[in-house]
Motif scaffolding. Sequence first.
Motif, PDB file in Angstrom:
ATOM      1  N   THR A 503       1.016  -1.065  -0.204  1.00 49.43           N
ATOM      2  CA  THR A 503       0.341   0.080  -0.248  1.00 49.43           C
ATOM      3  C   THR A 503       0.730   1.407   0.543  1.00 49.43           C
ATOM      4  N   GLU A 504       0.569   1.731  -1.202  1.00 47.91           N
ATOM      5  CA  GLU A 504       2.026   3.799  -1.336  1.00 47.91           C
ATOM      6  C   GLU A 504       1.190   4.542  -0.299  1.00 47.91           C
ATOM      7  N   THR A 505       0.137   4.487  -0.096  1.00 48.99           N
ATOM      8  CA  THR A 505      -0.371   5.911   0.726  1.00 48.99           C
ATOM      9  C   THR A 505      -1.118   5.391   2.039  1.00 48.99           C
ATOM     10  N   ILE A 515      -4.521  13.692   7.724  1.00 49.37           N
ATOM     11  CA  ILE A 515      -3.023  13.104   7.465  1.00 49.37           C
ATOM     12  C   ILE A 515      -2.554  11.922   6.608  1.00 49.37           C
ATOM     13  N   GLU A 516      -1.793  12.342   5.198  1.00 48.13           N
ATOM     14  CA  GLU A 516      -1.933  11.639   4.213  1.00 48.13           C
ATOM     15  C   GLU A 516       0.093  11.044   4.677  1.00 48.13           C
ATOM     16  N   GLY A 520       6.915   3.878   4.621  1.00 51.85           N
ATOM     17  CA  GLY A 520       7.782   4.016   4.693  1.00 51.85           C
ATOM     18  C   GLY A 520       8.863   4.903   5.629  1.00 51.85           C
ATOM     19  N   GLU A 521       7.540   5.665   5.572  1.00 59.04           N
ATOM     20  CA  GLU A 521       7.888   7.185   6.857  1.00 59.04           C
ATOM     21  C   GLU A 521       7.931   6.563   8.178  1.00 59.04           C
ATOM     22  N   THR A 522       7.122   5.361   8.066  1.00 65.97           N
ATOM     23  CA  THR A 522       6.571   5.130   9.943  1.00 65.97           C
ATOM     24  C   THR A 522       7.832   4.252  10.393  1.00 65.97           C
ATOM     25  N   ARG A 523       7.977   4.170  11.683  1.00 67.53           N
ATOM     26  CA  ARG A 523       8.801   2.954  12.278  1.00 67.53           C
ATOM     27  C   ARG A 523       8.067   1.809  13.156  1.00 67.53           C
ATOM     28  N   GLN A 546      -7.670   7.759  13.028  1.00 66.23           N
ATOM     29  CA  GLN A 546      -8.348   5.939  12.715  1.00 66.23           C
ATOM     30  C   GLN A 546      -8.359   6.458  11.341  1.00 66.23           C
ATOM     31  N   VAL A 547      -7.500   4.608  10.445  1.00 69.53           N
ATOM     32  CA  VAL A 547      -7.557   4.501   9.383  1.00 69.53           C
ATOM     33  C   VAL A 547      -8.273   4.879   8.422  1.00 69.53           C
ATOM     34  N   ARG A 548      -8.072   5.289   7.458  1.00 69.51           N
ATOM     35  CA  ARG A 548      -9.410   5.500   6.664  1.00 69.51           C
ATOM     36  C   ARG A 548      -9.752   4.494   6.029  1.00 69.51           C
TER      37      ARG A 548
END
Length: 644
Positions: A503-505, A515-516, A520-523, A546-548
């Motif tokens: 999943t890219e975004t 917030i998009e 790869g930005e997340t730990r 909440q994840v959309r």
Amino acid sequence: MRFAFLTLFLFGGCLWAEELVPAAMGLRTDGKGNSWSIEENGSIGRIGSTMINSGLSLEVNGTKFVPGQPLMTPDGEELVINAADPSANGLQVTRRVRVMKPNGGLRFLEILENRSANPIRTRVSLATNFSGNFKNFVTNRGRSDALILGKSESGILVVPGASQSAKAFVFGLCSESAARKPTISARNRYSMNFQYFIEIPPGETRTIAHTVGQVVIPQSYDRQTLLRAFRPFLIDRLPGLEGFDLANGAELGSSGLVDISLQGSLQQLGVDAGERDVLAIGEDTRLVGRVSSGGWTWKSNLGEGSSELSEIAALAGGNKGLRNQSTIYFRDGEILSGELAVEQLEFSRGSASKMEIDPGSLDRLVMKSDLKENQSVGNKGMVITHSGDRLAIPLNETLEIVCATAWGPVTFDIEDLMILHPLGEETSGYLLKLKDGSQLRVFLPENISFASRRLGSVSISPDMIHSIVTPSAANRDQGGFPSLQATAIQLAGNQTIYGSVKTETLSLLSTRQVIEITPGETRTWSRAEDGRFRVETWDSGVLEGQVREPLLVVAHRGADWHIPFSDIRGIQSAAPLPGVDKAKEITALLTQLGSDEWQVREKATRELGAYGYLAHPLLKREFQKTNDPEVRRRIDRVIRETSK
């Protein structure tokens, strides 16, 4: 009106449940007619003239266990007691207390779940107070007043004082081969405390299994008397522990379920093998001598064949109470049951005349062997049936298995496997543990076909298979840190898969905005009880929301898995790879961890810690490559400290 509570989760398209009802507290009677008073916190209360005032009271990190509403299974045989509230560091504690039948006694499970994002080091204490001075206590190996259990010791027998009770108490505390055994504190003759020290990784669960039973006070403490007293309460013999990750179980990776070594197989027979052959008859009789025979021919429900005496490690007759059924233990770890014919099977004792043996009616016959050698290392693994047979897969053969999961099929080879074992007596399916760190609840939808060492090509239906075990399950260090460049997805039911997020975004809906963010930005991602996620980024940022998106797409073992976010409990992203220059610097420091000089090793350890997550891939790779315990210890320390 009876109220029932269901613990539910969706798996493999089926709704799994454990029905529990409000507990009826009071006296319970075990299979030997002994009475037990179990309190609301799971401890033992005093009954009549027994020597215990209060027994096995639980403390975790110095805090007494405070129970919530006690529940029980509908048959009333097992109490399930959750802590009223999780501890401040995210540790959830559950006690399960089961009345054992037919052997008598109680079985305790102290289940410790780490719901935090950090490892938790835990001290578990079990305190018992006696009604007066007990006389003494001995281990199952006859050692008096031990402070910590040694090799092959698994519990203690406490003998009452002259005026206390007509029965002694047996405490089964761990597996004989457990890597971590409890300490025993008995500063006076009125009380006793057992302490376990364990570490629980984030998102994982560890269980301490222990037992207690009442036995007639032994008149002597010889080997056979102690064996009879302890046998019903041995942790290694307890049923229903499949699927529990035992902190005090056998040293077999994280499973602690099946020992596929020759030594582990022969321990089932209760005969100590030595430099000569041993013929065992009943509990007490042991004849030492020499076995001779001609050829062996056997026929099982899976096939037939022939063997020589040199291949045999042991023989047990009277299998399942049938005179013509025997169980053969081979030196390479295979076990086969069925009809057996042996030419001139004889046993001789020194210069005495030879004794002819009928394979179908003998008790146990154990050949001399070097039990220090693990004969199973010449096999890729063992397929173990519910009847106890073990079929060896030779090194030159392979086995591919397809399993069904809640999110799609998973295919793996025997070389990818650590262990596949049942989830439990009352739960369908298996727990699958792979070498890449993945742990999943699976079903076997079809027959498994493979070439075994003695039976050749066989096809076994899923209802015959108990477990599949590989030698890597017996070495806790072999797994190391799995999947160097894979993301760990923690799923419902203590399941984990390692793969790459496709999943890219992703969109986080916070209180005021969307917030998009890219994976790869997340730990780390951690799920709260309200379904929201707390997300930590590599630059130390923190997001909550909440994840959309309904699904996360993860590539796992060559397939794309579409996992509902409602099934996800947490995500641990793989650390980014360092650049060429940084990689050279880290590699140079790794070589210094094995230096002969302590100052060099210590300086390299500190400097590696300064690289933080950036060093993790190379640290994990070196951890898997090296056999130097000092290097492994320092790498483990750096990874743990930089993961906080």
